[in-house]
Design an enzyme around this catalytic site. Structure first.
Site, PDB file in Angstrom:
ATOM      1  N   GLY A   1       0.806  -1.198   0.000  1.00 25.80           N
ATOM      2  CA  GLY A   1       0.000   0.000   0.000  1.00 25.80           C
ATOM      3  C   GLY A   1       0.844   1.255   0.000  1.00 25.80           C
ATOM      4  O   GLY A   1       2.060   1.220  -0.219  1.00 25.80           O
TER       5      GLY A   1
ATOM      6  N   SER B   1      -3.512  -3.319  -2.609  1.00 24.04           N
ATOM      7  CA  SER B   1      -4.378  -2.709  -1.596  1.00 24.04           C
ATOM      8  C   SER B   1      -5.819  -3.015  -1.930  1.00 24.04           C
ATOM      9  O   SER B   1      -6.252  -2.802  -3.065  1.00 24.04           O
ATOM     10  CB  SER B   1      -4.164  -1.189  -1.553  1.00 24.04           C
ATOM     11  OG  SER B   1      -5.168  -0.561  -0.777  1.00 24.04           O
TER      12      SER B   1
ATOM     13  N   ASP C   1      -8.272  -1.391  -0.812  1.00 28.16           N
ATOM     14  CA  ASP C   1      -9.052  -0.157  -0.740  1.00 28.16           C
ATOM     15  C   ASP C   1      -9.171   0.569  -2.078  1.00 28.16           C
ATOM     16  O   ASP C   1     -10.028   1.434  -2.230  1.00 28.16           O
ATOM     17  CB  ASP C   1      -8.425   0.801   0.276  1.00 28.16           C
ATOM     18  CG  ASP C   1      -8.532   0.292   1.702  1.00 28.16           C
ATOM     19  OD1 ASP C   1      -9.452  -0.484   1.974  1.00 28.16           O
ATOM     20  OD2 ASP C   1      -7.680   0.657   2.531  1.00 28.16           O
TER      21      ASP C   1
ATOM     22  N   ARG D   1     -36.179  -7.105   7.567  1.00 24.58           N
ATOM     23  CA  ARG D   1     -35.262  -6.431   8.468  1.00 24.58           C
ATOM     24  C   ARG D   1     -34.414  -5.397   7.737  1.00 24.58           C
ATOM     25  O   ARG D   1     -34.342  -5.361   6.509  1.00 24.58           O
ATOM     26  CB  ARG D   1     -34.327  -7.451   9.142  1.00 24.58           C
ATOM     27  CG  ARG D   1     -34.978  -8.239  10.259  1.00 24.58           C
ATOM     28  CD  ARG D   1     -34.021  -9.266  10.804  1.00 24.58           C
ATOM     29  NE  ARG D   1     -34.595  -9.976  11.949  1.00 24.58           N
ATOM     30  CZ  ARG D   1     -34.261 -11.193  12.325  1.00 24.58           C
ATOM     31  NH1 ARG D   1     -33.339 -11.866  11.640  1.00 24.58           N
ATOM     32  NH2 ARG D   1     -34.825 -11.757  13.372  1.00 24.58           N
TER      33      ARG D   1
ATOM     34  N   GLY E   1     -12.185   0.373   4.578  1.00 27.79           N
ATOM     35  CA  GLY E   1     -12.032   1.637   3.877  1.00 27.79           C
ATOM     36  C   GLY E   1     -11.877   2.770   4.857  1.00 27.79           C
ATOM     37  O   GLY E   1     -12.796   3.557   5.066  1.00 27.79           O
TER      38      GLY E   1
ATOM     39  N   HIS F   1     -12.078  -9.072   8.323  1.00 28.63           N
ATOM     40  CA  HIS F   1     -11.011  -9.590   7.464  1.00 28.63           C
ATOM     41  C   HIS F   1     -11.484 -10.642   6.469  1.00 28.63           C
ATOM     42  O   HIS F   1     -10.673 -11.119   5.659  1.00 28.63           O
ATOM     43  CB  HIS F   1      -9.873 -10.137   8.330  1.00 28.63           C
ATOM     44  CG  HIS F   1      -9.057  -9.049   8.949  1.00 28.63           C
ATOM     45  ND1 HIS F   1      -9.494  -8.320  10.032  1.00 28.63           N
ATOM     46  CD2 HIS F   1      -7.842  -8.546   8.623  1.00 28.63           C
ATOM     47  CE1 HIS F   1      -8.582  -7.424  10.353  1.00 28.63           C
ATOM     48  NE2 HIS F   1      -7.574  -7.530   9.527  1.00 28.63           N
TER      49      HIS F   1
ATOM     50  N   ARG G   1     -10.518  -9.789   2.946  1.00 27.37           N
ATOM     51  CA  ARG G   1      -9.178 -10.021   2.405  1.00 27.37           C
ATOM     52  C   ARG G   1      -8.980 -11.463   1.952  1.00 27.37           C
ATOM     53  O   ARG G   1      -7.991 -11.785   1.305  1.00 27.37           O
ATOM     54  CB  ARG G   1      -8.111  -9.693   3.456  1.00 27.37           C
ATOM     55  CG  ARG G   1      -8.017  -8.239   3.858  1.00 27.37           C
ATOM     56  CD  ARG G   1      -6.790  -8.010   4.733  1.00 27.37           C
ATOM     57  NE  ARG G   1      -6.710  -6.639   5.221  1.00 27.37           N
ATOM     58  CZ  ARG G   1      -6.154  -5.637   4.534  1.00 27.37           C
ATOM     59  NH1 ARG G   1      -5.639  -5.870   3.348  1.00 27.37           N
ATOM     60  NH2 ARG G   1      -6.107  -4.426   5.056  1.00 27.37           N
TER      61      ARG G   1
ATOM     62  N   THR H   1     -22.305 -10.229 -23.659  1.00 32.53           N
ATOM     63  CA  THR H   1     -22.051 -11.583 -24.140  1.00 32.53           C
ATOM     64  C   THR H   1     -20.800 -12.124 -23.467  1.00 32.53           C
ATOM     65  O   THR H   1     -19.832 -11.380 -23.264  1.00 32.53           O
ATOM     66  CB  THR H   1     -21.858 -11.618 -25.667  1.00 32.53           C
ATOM     67  OG1 THR H   1     -21.348 -12.899 -26.066  1.00 32.53           O
ATOM     68  CG2 THR H   1     -20.877 -10.554 -26.143  1.00 32.53           C
TER      69      THR H   1
ATOM     70  N   ASN I   1     -17.100 -10.529 -28.058  1.00 32.83           N
ATOM     71  CA  ASN I   1     -16.790 -10.472 -29.491  1.00 32.83           C
ATOM     72  C   ASN I   1     -17.487  -9.333 -30.204  1.00 32.83           C
ATOM     73  O   ASN I   1     -17.518  -9.292 -31.438  1.00 32.83           O
ATOM     74  CB  ASN I   1     -17.179 -11.795 -30.158  1.00 32.83           C
ATOM     75  CG  ASN I   1     -18.672 -12.088 -30.050  1.00 32.83           C
ATOM     76  OD1 ASN I   1     -19.372 -11.509 -29.217  1.00 32.83           O
ATOM     77  ND2 ASN I   1     -19.165 -13.000 -30.868  1.00 32.83           N
TER      78      ASN I   1
END
Length: 965
Positions: free
Chosen positions: A307, A353, A355, A390, A398, A487, A490, A696, A700
């Site tokens: 980073g 990174s 982010d 709910r 971030g 995490h 990641r 598609t 192409n």
């Protein structure tokens, strides 16, 4: 020859723009790399020359041969040399350029494939015998390829055995030794991953290792990032105990990587060489220790993937390097003789990174996979939220950049998004509640709010998920839950795009090291407009993205964008062709964007067949709720064309008063738009604006670099191939021949091959023949002979479904199985319609959003004049006075060129379309095929026999777009 600023180069003058463009493309196909191209408004290097535009290209030399530089300049009215007739002997003409190629037959095969006219001359009167090939460039200059050494000078012309990017043009082993100019020894390069881990870092390490080895360098993995750099001793893999016990205390953290050490890296998440956030490296003492360890191991170049903090630390390290070298000598850590060859440190940065917070690259390594994880989680949460009616507040990573939150919000249809870049105004609580309440009144049963962990209000106070949940509960009475993904964002296997990104940037990093000089700024390698780009590292680190502009595309349910009644349209939306991921996402956004402006979106069910039957219905805001992640086609689709019955289709368009048409689909959708446009004179009902959104799996369609659905398909292929390799690794040595879709276009096979580490790919653009199959089988035999006999290993070959009627998937697998004997076997897998995906990928959802918004804007723009005239004439219910738009520009494909949305009229696109083979003529991805094979060839000093000679290593560079330096 001329000399400008000490650079020896050859100048070629083109008299007009067409010749200029053709000449640049001609030399690019021969393997030259663009090192500078001026824009039309940029002044040339020599303003007095009368040149309008110039492109500098290079064929990079070896240790024995100098680089060859050519400047191609546009000078209006420049005189061309007389063109030699095809009937005369071109050998008698003066050659402008002579290139040495050991494998002259491979050169000839490639020229035939490129359909370039040439003449061949052979001589058996000398020992050894030699051959020469003569060809002409678009400026009538004669070029010579020869396998005969230069007869006089010891400095022969640049040799294609070490420099050409012409596919198949060399037979030299990839293990040409790259010597360090300062030490006279093999160049040693370190690669490390630092900071937070991100998916795709392993693809970087794999590419750096294999291409570095192929370029004759020694590659060293620096385990545990900067932490490992300070604590490295002998070159040995660290034990698990050392890795887990605190590396600052000591350990052997540098290890030379061999070719097979990085097998399996592509599919692994995180970073297999470890990473750490190193506090000692932030001190001068820590950096002094790191410098000593690097010099002790002969390493003076570092490729750093991390980073902004990691890259900043790397640049500081380079800036301090001369002083650190002096200090090592002064304090007696190393002798002057040991330090002097390493007084220049090369640093190359790649941004790893999740982010996506680096402004000098369009996308960072790891961001797309993290977005996959978030969307998977939110899609799952949405199911339970819908069941119980709910509200969920989902917190994503971030801290300073809201890309993940914003893109996840767009991709999942969130009701509200909080990002650090756009603090909400005072009273945001009521704004959010009004928005959620309006959605509930429309019939929505679930509420999703996504917040970046660094979200703040205008007073710079943090906005916390718990507080948002409290507001929703207290003010709206919603049963609200909070989910922090953490995490999990990641983790998991990298998505297709991060494998691709890590691979091409890792390759470019090696080239950056090899071209670096003491004066070169530390480069950061990224992506700009779908091309590998170089920017000064520190300039890149100091800038961050601002994604606030995307917010306008995330919500369309208020009345702020309403147009006056006279400008409102009835917009028909139809799907044509095979189903593809992103069709429904584009339809959802188009419907809501249309409704926000006061238009009436009309669903045309089942394409042209449904239109002829009058199967149409108006769509409301809730009609498309939840469509963003659904693959396939909710409207129904087929390949039927308007030509089946123009009259009936025109009647239905007039009957339902369609003012604009949004066609979503693949090549059939493109040809449908073409037919509508070509028949406007006969049918006034076709005189309406028509926008085609390419969708598609085959990718192409002309007019776009990416079609909706292609990313979903690539991820489906990658996931399937990972499972196949895992199956083989667990049980036996096996080669899977995997058939993928694509029609007459090899995009899926090539790009998936790059992402899964396929041994080779078979595509229609290149074809397949018996001799090629024999070479591939022999290659597989050598690979398996070199493997550990006590371990199983699975390998993948990808075959496009239309590459050959003779060499089918079963035939290829049978040949491989027979030749493999007891060494390995072969099985087939036809992925079929599984490639269309069950859930649309986040990338396709985001692309669909952008195309749909632009598509509606396109219809509005080209209908504006017609709607005004209609209002003036008070003609609101019939089309008897003609259509809204009849200009050619009003029927266009809305596609991507790089990252930019472009509109290209269908008449213009026909010039770059192969209607017979149903594909565009521009294939930006095609050169990656050679890269697939280079990255999977086993390269070793012990394998230098004829059967191991493969394409020149410089073919690696041919797979990359010329970098923007």
């Amino acid at each position: 020859m001329s000399n400008v600023e000490g650079l020896s180069h050859l100048v070629l003058y083109a008299p007009d723009g067409a010749k200029y463009s053709k000449t640049v493309e001609f030399y690019r196909l021969l393997g030259f790399e663009s090192i500078h191209a001026s824009s039309e408004d940029e002044k040339p290097s020599d303003p007095r020359s009368g040149e309008v535009q110039e492109t500098w290209i290079s064929l990079f030399g070896t240790d024995m041969h100098q680089d060859l530089i050519i400047k191609i300049a546009l000078r209006e009215g420049a005189q061309l040399r007389p063109r030699a007739s095809d009937d005369v002997n071109w050998q008698d003409e003066e050659s402008a350029l002579c290139l040495v190629a050991k494998n002259i037959e491979a050169v000839e095969r490639q020229l035939k494939q490129l359909k370039v006219s040439y003449q061949r001359r052979e001589s058996n009167q000398t020992a050894p015998a030699f051959a020469e090939i003569y060809l002409r460039d678009p400026l009538n200059n004669v070029l010579t390829f020869t396998n005969k050494p230069h007869p006089v000078s010891t400095s022969a012309p640049p040799s294609l055995t070490s420099t050409s990017k012409l596919t198949g043009s060399g037979d030299a082993s990839l293990t040409q030794v790259r010597l360090d100019k300062a030490t006279g020894k093999r160049k040693k390069i370190g690669v490390l991953t630092s900071g937070g881990d991100s998916p795709g870092m392993n693809a970087v390490v794999r590419a750096v290792a294999r291409v570095g080895i192929a370029r004759g360098c020694d590659i060293y993995a620096v385990y545990e990032g900067y932490e490992g750099e300070q604590n490295s001793g002998r070159i040995k893999r660290p034990s698990l105990t050392e890795l887990h016990s605190g590396l600052v205390k000591g350990g052997d953290m540098l290890r030379k990587l061999e070719w097979d050490d990085v097998r399996g890296f592509l599919s692994a998440g995180g970073t297999l060489i470890g990473t750490a956030r190193s506090m000692p490296f932030r001190t001068s003492e820590g950096r002094l220790k790191a410098a000593r360890n690097l010099i002790s191991n002969g390493i003076d170049a570092l490729i750093v993937c991390g980073g902004d903090g990691s890259l900043t630390g790397a640049d500081v390290f380079r800036a301090e390097w001369p002083g650190l070298c002096d200090k090592l000598v002064e304090e007696g850590h190393l002798s002057a003789e040991a330090v002097d060859p390493y007084r220049t440190l090369t640093i190359v940065g790649l941004v790893g990174s999740i982010d996506n917070d680096m402004a000098s690259t369009d996308i960072t390594i790891g961001a797309v996979t993290s977005l996959h994880r978030i969307c998977e989680s939110v899609d799952s949460i949405s199911a339970t939220a819908l069941s119980h009616s709910r509200a969920f507040v989902v917190e994503v990573m971030g801290r300073h950049c809201g890309w993940l939150a914003l893109m996840a919000g767009i991709s999942t249809g969130a009701d509200f998004v909080f990002i650090p870049e756009r603090p909400p105004a005072e009273g945001w609580e009521q704004t959010m509640c009004d928005n959620v309440k309006r959605h509930r009144q429309l019939g929505k049963r679930k509420t999703i709010v996504i917040i970046a962990e660094g979200a703040i209000d205008q007073n710079l106070n943090p906005i916390k998920p718990a507080y948002i949940a409290e507001v929703l509960t207290d003010r709206l009475g919603l049963d609200t839950r909070v989910t922090t993904l953490g995490h999990v964002q990641r983790g998991g296997a990298p998505a297709f795009y991060d494998r691709y990104l890590g691979t091409v940037q890792g390759i470019e990093a090696i080239e950056a090291v090899l071209r670096s000089t003491p004066e070169t700024e530390s480069p950061m390698i990224g992506m700009n407009n779908n091309k590998v780009a170089w920017k000064p590292l520190m300039e890149s680190v100091e800038r961050v993205h601002d994604y606030a502009a995307y917010l306008s595309s995330s919500s369309y349910e208020d009345d702020s964008a309403l147009l006056p009644p006279s400008k409102r349209m009835r917009i028909g939306i139809m799907h044509i062709g095979a189903p593809a991921g992103g069709m429904n996402a584009a339809t959802r956004v188009a419907v809501r964007r249309a409704l926000s402006a006061g238009h009436t979106p009309i669903a045309i069910m089942n394409g042209c067949e449904g239109l002829m039957r009058g199967a149409v219905e108006e769509l409301g805001w809730m009609s498309v709720d939840g469509w963003q992640g659904r693959a396939g086609s909710e409207l129904g689709t087929n390949r039927t064309q308007p030509s089946v019955n123009y009259g009936l289709i025109a009647y239905q368009l007039q009957k339902f008063r369609i003012d604009g048409l949004l066609i979503i689909g693949g090549f059939e959708a493109f040809t449908a738009m073409m037919q509508f446009e070509q028949n406007r004179k006969s049918y006034p009902a076709f005189q309406i604006p028509i926008a085609h959104l390419p969708a598609t799996v085959s990718n192409n369609v002309p007019g776009t670099d990416f079609s909706l659905g292609s990313d979903t398909a690539l991820n489906a292929i990658v996931e399937s191939c990972d499972a196949l390799v895992q199956s083989a690794n667990a049980s036996r040595r096996r080669v899977f021949v995997v058939e993928v879709q694509g029609g007459k276009t090899g995009y899926l096979a090539v790009m998936a091959g790059l992402a899964v580490g396929a041994t080779t790919v078979y595509i229609p653009e290149v074809g397949v023949n018996l001799s090629g199959l024999q070479e591939d089988v022999q290659h597989l035999v050598q690979l398996y002979k070199g493997d550990d006999p006590n371990k199983s290993a699975g390998r993948i070959i990808l075959r496009n479904e239309s590459v050959s009627k003779t060499y089918t998937t079963d035939v290829i697998a049978s040949i491989i199985d027979e030749e493999g004997g007891t060494l390995f076997d072969s099985k087939t897998t036809v992925l079929g319609h599984i490639q269309q995906g069950s859930i649309t990928s986040p990338f396709d959802r985001i692309r669909a959003t952008r195309l749909a918004v632009k598509g509606i804007e396109f219809l509005e723009e080209y209908a504006a004049d017609g709607l005004l005239k209609r209002a003036e004439d008070a003609v609101f219910t019939t089309r008897e006075q003609g259509g809204l738009s009849n200009v050619p520009e009003s029927a266009a494909t809305v596609g991507f060129r790089g990252t930019t949305v472009v509109f290209t009229p269908v008449q213009e696109l026909l010039k770059e379309t192969d209607l017979k083979n149903r594909k565009g003529l521009k294939s930006w991805w095609l050169s990656f095929k050679g890269l697939v094979e280079v990255l999977t060839k086993r390269v070793s000093e012990t394998h230098r026999s004829e059967e191991w000679t493969i394409r020149d290593v410089e073919n690696v560079l041919a797979a990359l777009e010329p970098p923007n330096r």
